[in-house]
Design an enzyme around this catalytic site. Structure first.
Site, short mmCIF file in Angstrom:
data_model
loop_
_atom_site.label_atom_id
_atom_site.label_comp_id
_atom_site.label_asym_id
_atom_site.label_seq_id
_atom_site.Cartn_x
_atom_site.Cartn_y
_atom_site.Cartn_z
N CYS A 173 -5.40 0.90 6.32
CA CYS A 173 -5.57 2.36 6.29
C CYS A 173 -6.81 2.83 5.53
O CYS A 173 -7.13 4.01 5.57
CB CYS A 173 -4.33 3.03 5.72
SG CYS A 173 -4.11 2.77 3.95
N CYS A 210 -8.23 -5.93 -9.77
CA CYS A 210 -7.81 -4.91 -10.73
C CYS A 210 -7.40 -3.68 -9.92
O CYS A 210 -8.24 -2.98 -9.36
CB CYS A 210 -8.99 -4.61 -11.66
SG CYS A 210 -8.63 -3.43 -12.93
N CYS A 230 0.85 -1.19 0.00
CA CYS A 230 0.00 0.00 0.00
C CYS A 230 0.89 1.24 0.00
O CYS A 230 1.80 1.35 0.82
CB CYS A 230 -0.91 -0.01 1.22
SG CYS A 230 -1.92 1.48 1.39
N CYS A 235 -7.27 -1.12 1.21
CA CYS A 235 -6.31 -1.61 2.18
C CYS A 235 -7.04 -1.72 3.52
O CYS A 235 -7.67 -0.75 3.96
CB CYS A 235 -5.13 -0.65 2.29
SG CYS A 235 -3.98 -1.07 3.62
#
Length: 143
Positions: free
Chosen positions: A107, A128, A55, A104
């Site tokens: 976060c 994707c 991330c 994510c």
């Protein structure tokens, strides 16, 4: 679709001013306001090196190169996340469609969407993901 109205609290709390300083404008718009980079323009669309995709906001490991495949859609595609705990999925009804948004789970950064048209010999899923939501950490094949 903006994250401004979300009610889920993620473990990593982001400071907006710090994110605006640290991220590129595209990274910020993708991760914080669910923008989408143009197809075939992302840094990692054709990356084939061994490693981990993390991330861009909080550095949580999300996908490994072994799960990446060429889908032809114009964005990096993976048939599974690193594990079942790193991804948060939400129904996305934006743009007159119903899709599953992928974030994510540490976060809340918008990553992309997941579709059920991935490799049938694997999971059948296609995550994707916007390159702008990722950082790539190269690793030797045997790690």
């Amino acid at each position: 679709m903006s994250h401004d109205s979300d009610d889920k609290t993620y473990p990593y709390q982001k400071d907006d001013a710090e994110l605006r300083r640290r991220l590129t404008p595209m990274q910020y718009e993708v991760t914080q306001h669910a923008a989408t980079e143009r197809a075939f323009t992302g840094e990692y669309t054709d990356t084939e090196d061994a490693g981990i995709y993390k991330c861009v906001v909080c550095s949580t490991p999300l996908f490994e190169s072994g799960a990446k495949f060429h889908s032809g859609c114009g964005w990096p595609s993976y048939f599974k996340p690193l594990n079942g705990e790193v991804i948060d999925e939400k129904i996305d009804r934006s743009h007159g469609m119903v899709r599953v948004e992928v974030r994510c789970n540490h976060c809340g950064a918008h990553l992309g969407h997941v579709f059920e048209d991935g490799p049938r010999d694997q999971t059948g899923l296609r995550y994707c993901i916007n390159s702008a939501a990722l950082n790539f950490e190269s690793r030797p094949e045997n790690e």
